[in-house]
Design an enzyme around this catalytic site. Structure first.
Site, PDB file in Angstrom:
ATOM      1  N   GLY A 169       0.848  -1.184   0.000  1.00 21.16           N
ATOM      2  CA  GLY A 169       0.000   0.000   0.000  1.00 21.16           C
ATOM      3  C   GLY A 169       0.883   1.232   0.000  1.00 21.16           C
ATOM      4  O   GLY A 169       1.376   1.673  -1.040  1.00 21.16           O
ATOM      5  N   GLY A 193       0.419  13.492  -9.885  1.00 25.20           N
ATOM      6  CA  GLY A 193      -0.733  14.081 -10.551  1.00 25.20           C
ATOM      7  C   GLY A 193      -2.045  13.650  -9.924  1.00 25.20           C
ATOM      8  O   GLY A 193      -2.979  14.447  -9.786  1.00 25.20           O
ATOM      9  N   GLN A 222     -22.608  34.160  17.214  1.00 29.66           N
ATOM     10  CA  GLN A 222     -21.179  34.330  16.963  1.00 29.66           C
ATOM     11  C   GLN A 222     -20.456  32.984  16.818  1.00 29.66           C
ATOM     12  O   GLN A 222     -19.560  32.835  15.979  1.00 29.66           O
ATOM     13  CB  GLN A 222     -20.529  35.134  18.087  1.00 29.66           C
ATOM     14  CG  GLN A 222     -19.082  35.521  17.803  1.00 29.66           C
ATOM     15  CD  GLN A 222     -18.472  36.316  18.942  1.00 29.66           C
ATOM     16  OE1 GLN A 222     -18.324  35.814  20.050  1.00 29.66           O
ATOM     17  NE2 GLN A 222     -18.132  37.576  18.676  1.00 29.66           N
ATOM     18  N   GLN A 260     -22.180  19.437  12.173  1.00 32.22           N
ATOM     19  CA  GLN A 260     -22.453  19.949  13.521  1.00 32.22           C
ATOM     20  C   GLN A 260     -23.427  21.119  13.472  1.00 32.22           C
ATOM     21  O   GLN A 260     -24.339  21.225  14.307  1.00 32.22           O
ATOM     22  CB  GLN A 260     -21.140  20.383  14.184  1.00 32.22           C
ATOM     23  CG  GLN A 260     -21.253  20.742  15.652  1.00 32.22           C
ATOM     24  CD  GLN A 260     -21.482  19.520  16.533  1.00 32.22           C
ATOM     25  OE1 GLN A 260     -21.247  18.401  16.109  1.00 32.22           O
ATOM     26  NE2 GLN A 260     -21.945  19.741  17.752  1.00 32.22           N
ATOM     27  N   HIS A 316     -25.715  21.569  11.333  1.00 33.58           N
ATOM     28  CA  HIS A 316     -27.036  21.017  11.040  1.00 33.58           C
ATOM     29  C   HIS A 316     -27.640  20.268  12.224  1.00 33.58           C
ATOM     30  O   HIS A 316     -28.834  19.924  12.195  1.00 33.58           O
ATOM     31  CB  HIS A 316     -26.965  20.072   9.833  1.00 33.58           C
ATOM     32  CG  HIS A 316     -26.953  20.754   8.513  1.00 33.58           C
ATOM     33  ND1 HIS A 316     -25.879  21.488   8.061  1.00 33.58           N
ATOM     34  CD2 HIS A 316     -27.902  20.820   7.527  1.00 33.58           C
ATOM     35  CE1 HIS A 316     -26.152  21.964   6.864  1.00 33.58           C
ATOM     36  NE2 HIS A 316     -27.370  21.583   6.517  1.00 33.58           N
ATOM     37  N   GLY A 336     -28.984  17.595  14.740  1.00 30.34           N
ATOM     38  CA  GLY A 336     -29.587  16.280  14.546  1.00 30.34           C
ATOM     39  C   GLY A 336     -29.968  16.014  13.107  1.00 30.34           C
ATOM     40  O   GLY A 336     -29.887  14.877  12.627  1.00 30.34           O
ATOM     41  N   GLU A 355      -4.437   7.332  -2.761  1.00 30.16           N
ATOM     42  CA  GLU A 355      -3.326   8.018  -3.447  1.00 30.16           C
ATOM     43  C   GLU A 355      -2.276   8.501  -2.446  1.00 30.16           C
ATOM     44  O   GLU A 355      -1.623   9.525  -2.652  1.00 30.16           O
ATOM     45  CB  GLU A 355      -3.829   9.178  -4.314  1.00 30.16           C
ATOM     46  CG  GLU A 355      -5.005   8.855  -5.215  1.00 30.16           C
ATOM     47  CD  GLU A 355      -4.784   7.675  -6.151  1.00 30.16           C
ATOM     48  OE1 GLU A 355      -3.657   7.135  -6.186  1.00 30.16           O
ATOM     49  OE2 GLU A 355      -5.739   7.261  -6.826  1.00 30.16           O
TER      50      GLU A 355
END
Length: 380
Positions: free
Chosen positions: A130, A242, A280, A337, A339, A341, A364
């Site tokens: 790998g 690439g 905030q 987070q 959003h 639940g 990659e």
């Protein structure tokens, strides 16, 4: 430095964005749920020309280079990471055949990969190879009587491998030489002795098939040798440079998509009598997400610009992939987070995007490997 896109690149961005919204987004949830490769959407990618990015028009391509790939892949990633992954990894095969192939190889294989509708694949990884690509055990021994390479071995985690029509496969043509004996071969689907094995069930990008490939006395014409014998490791490492830009593009795409959703939701979600975006704490989340994502795009586009200019970019490709991938996880996490639940539910796309983002830190080259590459480059 001029960061503006050309008129052609602006047009590509517009077309890719429209395509992603109209064709990819509607199918994204089903692909994830059913683990289905998007056959029809891939055909549409071919028709529009996305599969020919980076390849000259004479071979059915649409021209362009690394930056054009970043533009298209990142737009796809905003709406469907599976599709972004499929396009990004498909392009490795035609771009490497275009770079290292003989005129005959280009004439034979490139039109099939660019405008002919065949999927491409890049087969390097093995069960014990790998991050350590030098541990490849697959062999391709030349039979001088027939002038064919006899390919034996197993590859794993190959994106599109069992479905691809044309693959670039890495094997040892001289096992005694180790890495210096590795070569690259162009292998066609349907070649006797080549079979697809297990299709992996994955955490994310479920519609992009990840397969095991098995080669048993698979005979490949010597004319399918890509580059020269012994150049395989060099070709693989340059291809990965690439490819890492491509993964960086996927990562910035999914981060931008998650950021867009977070901004929209924070304006619409009312709590304590006002939109949560007026708080905030939420604003700070959004500021961090936007700043890091812009930085990630700058790193990816810089690496792409270096590649297109023909300048060294190994360090920059590792940097952009490392940062963009970690940012993709960071941004999708905060977007989920925000959003609350609802973000955790499959009715909303954030749950899928959160899972999809993780792969960018792994394939990659893992983030840990990229830190090694970067450290070696900057420390000398």
């Amino acid at each position: 430095m001029d960061f503006s896109l050309t008129k052609e690149q602006e047009m590509l961005k517009k077309v890719a964005a429209q395509f992603a919204e109209a064709e990819l987004e509607p199918a994204a949830e089903e692909m994830d749920r059913e683990h289905v490769f998007p056959v029809e959407n891939f055909k549409k990618m071919v028709k529009v020309g996305f599969t020919g990015i980076g390849v000259p028009r004479e071979y059915g391509g649409v021209g362009g280079g690394a930056l054009e790939k970043v533009i298209a892949v990142s737009e796809f990633g905003k709406k469907c990471m599976t599709s972004a992954s499929i396009l990004s990894i498909h392009l490795i095969a035609p771009q490497n055949i275009n770079k290292y192939g003989t005129p005959e190889q280009k004439e034979k294989f490139l039109p099939r990969l660019t405008s002919g509708g065949e999927l491409g694949a890049f087969a390097l990884t093995e069960p014990n190879a790998g991050s350590d690509a030098g541990a490849v055990k697959t062999t391709a021994i030349l039979d001088k009587e027939t002038n064919e390479y006899v390919l034996n071995g197993t590859k794993c985690f190959i994106t599109g491998g069992a479905r691809a029509g044309i693959l670039v496969v890495f094997a040892l043509t001289d096992p005694k030489k180790g890495l210096k004996g590795m070569s690259a071969l162009i292998v066609e689907k349907g070649t006797p002795g080549f079979t697809g094995g297990k299709i992996e069930s994955k955490m994310g990008i479920a519609g992009s098939e990840t397969a095991e490939l098995i080669f048993e006395d698979c005979r490949i014409p010597a004319s399918n040798l890509l580059g020269k014998e012994g150049q395989g490791f060099k070709i693989a490492m340059q291809a990965l440079d690439g490819a890492r830009i491509g993964v960086g593009a996927q990562a910035i795409g999914i981060a931008e998509g998650a950021l867009d959703l977070a901004i929209k939701y924070s304006k619409e979600r009312i709590q304590f009598g006002k939109p949560i975006g007026t708080l905030q704490g939420i604003q700070w989340y959004i500021a961090d997400m936007a700043t890091r994502t812009m930085a990630a795009r700058s790193l990816v586009e810089r690496a792409a610009a270096l590649e297109d200019a023909g300048k060294p970019y190994s360090k920059e490709s590792a940097m952009c992939k490392l940062f963009a991938a970690e940012n993709a996880r960071f941004v999708t996490n905060l977007a989920l987070q925000i959003h609350g639940g609802y973000g955790y539910m499959k009715d909303y796309p954030l749950e899928r995007m959160y899972r999809d983002a993780k792969i960018t830190e792994i394939y990659e080259g893992t983030s840990e490997i990229h830190k090694v590459v970067i450290a070696r480059a900057v420390m000398g």
